[in-house]
Design a protein around this motif. Structure first.
Motif, PDB file in Angstrom:
ATOM      1  N   VAL A 125       0.843  -1.170   0.022  1.00 29.19           N
ATOM      2  CA  VAL A 125      -0.060  -0.178   0.016  1.00 29.19           C
ATOM      3  C   VAL A 125       0.938   1.306  -0.090  1.00 29.19           C
ATOM      4  O   VAL A 125       2.170   1.321   0.234  1.00 29.19           O
ATOM      5  CB  VAL A 125      -0.816   0.083   1.321  1.00 29.19           C
ATOM      6  N   GLY A 126       0.356   2.262  -0.315  1.00 30.29           N
ATOM      7  CA  GLY A 126       1.092   3.516  -0.490  1.00 30.29           C
ATOM      8  C   GLY A 126       0.691   4.677  -1.395  1.00 30.29           C
ATOM      9  O   GLY A 126      -0.188   4.430  -2.282  1.00 30.29           O
ATOM     10  N   GLU A 127       0.848   5.816  -0.929  1.00 34.43           N
ATOM     11  CA  GLU A 127       0.205   7.137  -1.481  1.00 34.43           C
ATOM     12  C   GLU A 127       1.253   7.899  -2.420  1.00 34.43           C
ATOM     13  O   GLU A 127       2.537   7.598  -2.373  1.00 34.43           O
ATOM     14  CB  GLU A 127      -0.316   8.118  -0.530  1.00 34.43           C
ATOM     15  N   THR A 128       0.693   8.546  -3.218  1.00 28.74           N
ATOM     16  CA  THR A 128       1.527   9.250  -4.331  1.00 28.74           C
ATOM     17  C   THR A 128       1.878  10.406  -3.763  1.00 28.74           C
ATOM     18  O   THR A 128       1.455  10.862  -2.678  1.00 28.74           O
ATOM     19  CB  THR A 128       0.647   9.549  -5.725  1.00 28.74           C
ATOM     20  N   LEU A 129       2.819  11.267  -4.354  1.00 28.33           N
ATOM     21  CA  LEU A 129       3.256  12.683  -3.854  1.00 28.33           C
ATOM     22  C   LEU A 129       2.223  13.519  -3.896  1.00 28.33           C
ATOM     23  O   LEU A 129       1.952  14.260  -2.690  1.00 28.33           O
ATOM     24  CB  LEU A 129       4.478  13.081  -4.597  1.00 28.33           C
ATOM     25  N   GLU A 130       1.206  13.743  -4.855  1.00 25.01           N
ATOM     26  CA  GLU A 130       0.103  14.462  -4.807  1.00 25.01           C
ATOM     27  C   GLU A 130      -0.681  14.354  -3.936  1.00 25.01           C
ATOM     28  O   GLU A 130      -1.416  15.107  -3.166  1.00 25.01           O
ATOM     29  CB  GLU A 130      -0.480  14.326  -6.287  1.00 25.01           C
ATOM     30  N   GLU A 131      -1.105  12.898  -3.674  1.00 27.66           N
ATOM     31  CA  GLU A 131      -1.882  12.714  -2.501  1.00 27.66           C
ATOM     32  C   GLU A 131      -1.234  12.988  -1.130  1.00 27.66           C
ATOM     33  O   GLU A 131      -2.239  13.479  -0.349  1.00 27.66           O
ATOM     34  CB  GLU A 131      -2.225  11.160  -2.481  1.00 27.66           C
ATOM     35  N   ARG A 132      -0.398  12.891  -0.969  1.00 27.87           N
ATOM     36  CA  ARG A 132       0.386  13.275   0.285  1.00 27.87           C
ATOM     37  C   ARG A 132       0.333  14.848   0.500  1.00 27.87           C
ATOM     38  O   ARG A 132      -0.167  15.132   1.622  1.00 27.87           O
ATOM     39  CB  ARG A 132       1.735  12.786   0.578  1.00 27.87           C
ATOM     40  N   GLU A 133       0.817  15.451  -0.364  1.00 20.94           N
ATOM     41  CA  GLU A 133       0.716  16.970  -0.381  1.00 20.94           C
ATOM     42  C   GLU A 133      -0.862  17.505  -0.386  1.00 20.94           C
ATOM     43  O   GLU A 133      -0.969  18.528   0.275  1.00 20.94           O
ATOM     44  CB  GLU A 133       1.369  17.598  -1.554  1.00 20.94           C
ATOM     45  N   ALA A 134      -1.737  16.717  -0.690  1.00 24.77           N
ATOM     46  CA  ALA A 134      -3.218  17.084  -0.551  1.00 24.77           C
ATOM     47  C   ALA A 134      -3.757  16.615   0.796  1.00 24.77           C
ATOM     48  O   ALA A 134      -4.924  17.096   1.126  1.00 24.77           O
ATOM     49  CB  ALA A 134      -4.089  16.644  -1.795  1.00 24.77           C
ATOM     50  N   GLU A 163       4.768   1.472   1.255  1.00 25.67           N
ATOM     51  CA  GLU A 163       5.910   1.856   0.361  1.00 25.67           C
ATOM     52  C   GLU A 163       5.019   3.522  -0.384  1.00 25.67           C
ATOM     53  O   GLU A 163       4.542   3.432  -1.045  1.00 25.67           O
ATOM     54  CB  GLU A 163       5.918   1.003  -0.816  1.00 25.67           C
ATOM     55  N   PRO A 164       5.424   4.733   0.314  1.00 25.23           N
ATOM     56  CA  PRO A 164       5.289   5.619  -0.458  1.00 25.23           C
ATOM     57  C   PRO A 164       5.768   5.727  -1.676  1.00 25.23           C
ATOM     58  O   PRO A 164       6.843   5.582  -1.956  1.00 25.23           O
ATOM     59  CB  PRO A 164       5.783   6.789   0.512  1.00 25.23           C
ATOM     60  N   VAL A 165       4.711   5.938  -2.713  1.00 28.53           N
ATOM     61  CA  VAL A 165       5.128   5.817  -4.185  1.00 28.53           C
ATOM     62  C   VAL A 165       6.199   6.781  -4.245  1.00 28.53           C
ATOM     63  O   VAL A 165       7.163   6.662  -5.268  1.00 28.53           O
ATOM     64  CB  VAL A 165       3.826   6.142  -5.081  1.00 28.53           C
ATOM     65  N   ILE A 168      10.216   5.638  -3.880  1.00 33.99           N
ATOM     66  CA  ILE A 168      10.358   4.424  -4.526  1.00 33.99           C
ATOM     67  C   ILE A 168      11.435   4.493  -5.818  1.00 33.99           C
ATOM     68  O   ILE A 168      10.884   5.197  -6.518  1.00 33.99           O
ATOM     69  CB  ILE A 168       9.433   3.322  -4.872  1.00 33.99           C
ATOM     70  N   GLY A 169      12.549   4.070  -5.256  1.00 34.90           N
ATOM     71  CA  GLY A 169      13.744   4.403  -6.348  1.00 34.90           C
ATOM     72  C   GLY A 169      14.032   5.902  -6.529  1.00 34.90           C
ATOM     73  O   GLY A 169      14.883   6.085  -7.674  1.00 34.90           O
ATOM     74  N   THR A 170      13.632   6.700  -5.828  1.00 33.20           N
ATOM     75  CA  THR A 170      13.808   7.992  -6.094  1.00 33.20           C
ATOM     76  C   THR A 170      15.088   8.878  -5.332  1.00 33.20           C
ATOM     77  O   THR A 170      15.885   9.930  -5.445  1.00 33.20           O
ATOM     78  CB  THR A 170      12.647   9.032  -5.847  1.00 33.20           C
ATOM     79  N   GLY A 171      15.720   7.799  -4.005  1.00 34.38           N
ATOM     80  CA  GLY A 171      16.632   8.372  -3.327  1.00 34.38           C
ATOM     81  C   GLY A 171      15.831   9.075  -2.057  1.00 34.38           C
ATOM     82  O   GLY A 171      16.528   9.384  -1.182  1.00 34.38           O
ATOM     83  N   LYS A 172      14.721   9.401  -2.307  1.00 34.65           N
ATOM     84  CA  LYS A 172      13.777   9.929  -1.053  1.00 34.65           C
ATOM     85  C   LYS A 172      13.312   9.055  -0.037  1.00 34.65           C
ATOM     86  O   LYS A 172      13.010   8.026  -0.532  1.00 34.65           O
ATOM     87  CB  LYS A 172      12.750  10.971  -1.711  1.00 34.65           C
ATOM     88  N   VAL A 173      13.395   9.523   1.133  1.00 39.41           N
ATOM     89  CA  VAL A 173      12.941   8.669   2.291  1.00 39.41           C
ATOM     90  C   VAL A 173      11.871   9.212   3.120  1.00 39.41           C
ATOM     91  O   VAL A 173      12.174  10.718   3.273  1.00 39.41           O
ATOM     92  CB  VAL A 173      13.920   7.959   3.019  1.00 39.41           C
ATOM     93  N   ALA A 174      10.774   9.056   3.362  1.00 43.19           N
ATOM     94  CA  ALA A 174       9.904   9.407   4.382  1.00 43.19           C
ATOM     95  C   ALA A 174      10.490   9.653   5.709  1.00 43.19           C
ATOM     96  O   ALA A 174      11.561   8.876   5.971  1.00 43.19           O
ATOM     97  CB  ALA A 174       8.737   8.597   4.382  1.00 43.19           C
ATOM     98  N   GLY A 175      10.484  10.879   6.253  1.00 41.10           N
ATOM     99  CA  GLY A 175      10.916  10.964   7.586  1.00 41.10           C
ATOM    100  C   GLY A 175      10.373  10.157   8.672  1.00 41.10           C
ATOM    101  O   GLY A 175       9.487   9.474   8.443  1.00 41.10           O
TER     102      GLY A 175
END
Length: 248
Positions: A125-134, A163-165, A168-175
């Motif tokens: 399960v996991g959300e996209t960046l747009e969904e998190r920012e919203a 897995e926050p979308v 994944i593979g971006t080098g970004k990690v959730a805090g």
């Protein structure tokens, strides 16, 4: 008490020559204190399961069809994966949801097929960046969890991987605060939907997990391990993650 799990998703990578990496990983952790799982492409399930010998490394698949057999060209049924040596299967990965249009209802059907075949279902399960920012991250993930988990799921039949979308593979990690909030939310959601099994179902974090950040992530409450992508392809990168989990 939930046993920690270090899982690797090779995605569409690997060849027979990569079995040397698996051998090196097994040699680095001859008696692991945590569960270890690698999910290679379907073509490598049998070779990987065969070469591990007596090592407790589990081998899994990356997808399965909801049906046990039939006229479904190009698909692989869960019983076939089991026969090839798999003991687990990933279902609902964000790449499957996005690239193949898989709904949570389809994911649940696949998880049910995995259960029928005696496979552990790793439900993603996991959300996209747009969904998190919203501000909809919890809402989206909660809906995915509710619709993706089969009734009667237990700690023996299912693992949930968050897995926050966008990580994944971006080098970004959730805090760690974001990870803690989501994993705590997932645990409470499980207590409502699967009260008898909620405290036994393992919750994994996935999203650019590396040896350098693994210990910090594993210190977060309700993080029972990781689902690792690129860093699981070599023993050099995956072994430190296993070691960090053993020390968590």
């Amino acid at each position: 008490m939930r046993r920690k799990l270090a899982a690797g998703n090779w995605k569409m990578n690997g060849s027979l020559s990569a079995m040397a990496e698996v051998q090196a990983l097994c040699e680095a952790h001859p008696e692991p204190k945590v569960d270890m799982l690698l999910c290679p492409p379907a073509t490598l399930i049998w070779p990987m399961a065969s070469m591990r010998g007596e090592h407790p490394l589990a081998v899994g698949a990356q997808d399965c069809h909801p049906e046990d057999k039939g006229a479904h060209t190009g698909d692989i049924a869960a019983p076939m994966l089991r026969e090839a040596g798999a003991t687990a299967v990933i279902v609902g990965h964000s790449e499957r949801r996005a690239d193949h249009g898989e709904s949570s209802e389809t994911v649940r059907a696949k998880a049910e097929a995995a259960h029928r075949a005696g496979l552990l279902a790793v439900v993603c399960v996991g959300e996209t960046l747009e969904e998190r920012e919203a501000g909809r991250a919890l809402e989206v993930v909660g809906e995915q969890l509710a619709a993706s988990l089969p009734p009667g799921s237990t700690g023996e039949t299912v693992v949930v991987a968050y897995e926050p979308v966008w990580a994944i593979g971006t080098g970004k990690v959730a805090g760690t605060e974001e990870i803690g909030e989501m994993h705590g939310f997932l645990r409470e959601a499980l207590r409502k939907s699967h009260p008898e099994a909620a405290d036994a179902i393992r919750l994994l974090y996935g999203g650019s997990v590396k040896g350098s950040n693994a210990a910090e992530i594993f210190a977060v409450p309700d993080v029972d391990g990781a689902l690792v992508g690129g860093a699981s392809l070599t023993a050099e990168q995956f072994s430190p993650i296993v070691t960090a989990l053993e020390g968590a």
